[in-house]
Design a protein around this motif. Sequence first.
Motif, PDB file in Angstrom:
ATOM      1  N   THR A 371      24.281  39.437  28.965  1.00 50.55           N
ATOM      2  CA  THR A 371      25.120  40.184  28.021  1.00 50.55           C
ATOM      3  C   THR A 371      25.128  41.668  28.361  1.00 50.55           C
ATOM      4  N   ALA A 372      23.943  42.212  28.666  1.00 45.33           N
ATOM      5  CA  ALA A 372      23.835  43.641  28.982  1.00 45.33           C
ATOM      6  C   ALA A 372      24.612  43.996  30.244  1.00 45.33           C
ATOM      7  N   ALA A 373      24.770  43.026  31.166  1.00 42.41           N
ATOM      8  CA  ALA A 373      25.545  43.275  32.382  1.00 42.41           C
ATOM      9  C   ALA A 373      27.004  43.559  32.068  1.00 42.41           C
ATOM     10  N   ASP A 374      27.475  43.053  30.929  1.00 44.56           N
ATOM     11  CA  ASP A 374      28.820  43.338  30.415  1.00 44.56           C
ATOM     12  C   ASP A 374      29.914  43.010  31.437  1.00 44.56           C
ATOM     13  N   VAL A 375      29.805  41.829  32.015  1.00 43.69           N
ATOM     14  CA  VAL A 375      30.811  41.375  32.981  1.00 43.69           C
ATOM     15  C   VAL A 375      32.051  40.895  32.220  1.00 43.69           C
ATOM     16  N   THR A 376      33.228  41.274  32.696  1.00 45.38           N
ATOM     17  CA  THR A 376      34.488  40.825  32.108  1.00 45.38           C
ATOM     18  C   THR A 376      35.229  39.953  33.111  1.00 45.38           C
ATOM     19  N   LEU A 377      35.478  38.696  32.728  1.00 41.36           N
ATOM     20  CA  LEU A 377      36.223  37.755  33.554  1.00 41.36           C
ATOM     21  C   LEU A 377      37.263  37.046  32.697  1.00 41.36           C
ATOM     22  N   PHE A 378      38.460  36.911  33.219  1.00 38.82           N
ATOM     23  CA  PHE A 378      39.550  36.221  32.518  1.00 38.82           C
ATOM     24  C   PHE A 378      39.821  36.824  31.142  1.00 38.82           C
TER      25      PHE A 378
END
Length: 407
Positions: A371-378
């Motif tokens: 969650t902390a990585a805050d990756v956004t996909l699609f």
Amino acid sequence: MQPIKDSSTAPLTATVRRSDDLLHPIVAALISVIVNYGGTFILVLQGAKSAGLSPQLTASWIWSISIGVGVTGAWLSYRYREPIITAWSTPGAAFLISVLPNTPYPEVIGAYMLSALGFVVLGLSGYFERVVKMIPSGIAAGLLAGILLRFGMGAFGGAGVDPLLVGALILSYAVLRRFTARYAIIGVLVIAIMLLLGLGQVSFQSVALSLAAPVLTTPAFSLNAVFSVALPLFLITLTGQYMPGMLVLRNDGFKTSANPILTVTGLGSLLMAPFGSHAFNVAAITAAICTGKEAHENPARRYIAGLACGVFYTLVGVFGTTLVTLFVVLPATFITTLAGLALLGAIGGSLATALGDPRGRETALMTFLATAADVTLFGLGGAFWGLLVGLVVHGLIHGSFRCSRCG
């Protein structure tokens, strides 16, 4: 011989206690509102600019979303006696920046209404509440800690831009925590305002209050807007706002079902959509400021923060762009430092819960890090992917998604 009690001081003591009961949740609500308008509302203004909206339509958007958030949050908090803080969809606003220029505004309004109707149906169905109950408490706490982590880091990150302001606020917080932990964040807010005024970084002289005027836009409906605006807005708001928002409430011990929250905020969004409101929902980040013990030691009194938030949001909505401009021009370092310090308790508590169960510690930690990585996909943000990672890993390791809270 029994000592004689001075009953003359009893009314004064009771008055002080009642004032103290109100002061902390109201200040927590004020900080929550400042962080929301000062930190994320710029996305709404950017969306209005990208769509080429007139000042009147922009003011109507601000009016509709502020009034809607204020009324629904205050009513839910009063009805269920819990701090149910509502807010506009921040990931939804970020998403709209890219799609508004390519979609006719009446069709955008129609898409807002369809998205809101989806939340009403989901709330009435009861399915979302079942999903929330299935999430183990360690994963929920890890998700919350991961969401809040960047705000905690923001309390110190601003030192590279304004070391004097950030350093003064952090030192003030530490000193106040030593002598009066209960009033620490209140003192920091007062000191921050005095510093901003003293350093000339903010001025209230240019604020001229004027009432906002809502503008009704007749909706239009198209298949293109359904798939390019309504459906993505629904999914982004559900996963990026409603899910973590409900877990914030659960993490602090509040049990109100997701069903009425979805239904009420969905209905509110549906009614306000023709005036420009894209979506509002249960809050996550700013809600954590109001749901923890920093708002009030007694959980039964924290609902006052929800009522106060409702009043503040409604007040901003009535005056529209004039008050919003004041929040937006506040220094970013002030907003991030204030938010980080106000959320320290929530971050620490959620981390303690996430890592407290040795059996689920690894999955909770993976949820936190993902969650902390805050990756956004699609189009889906870090909260969704962090939760997905946690649930998948939990299922592979332990063979079940059920938790002790589910019965």
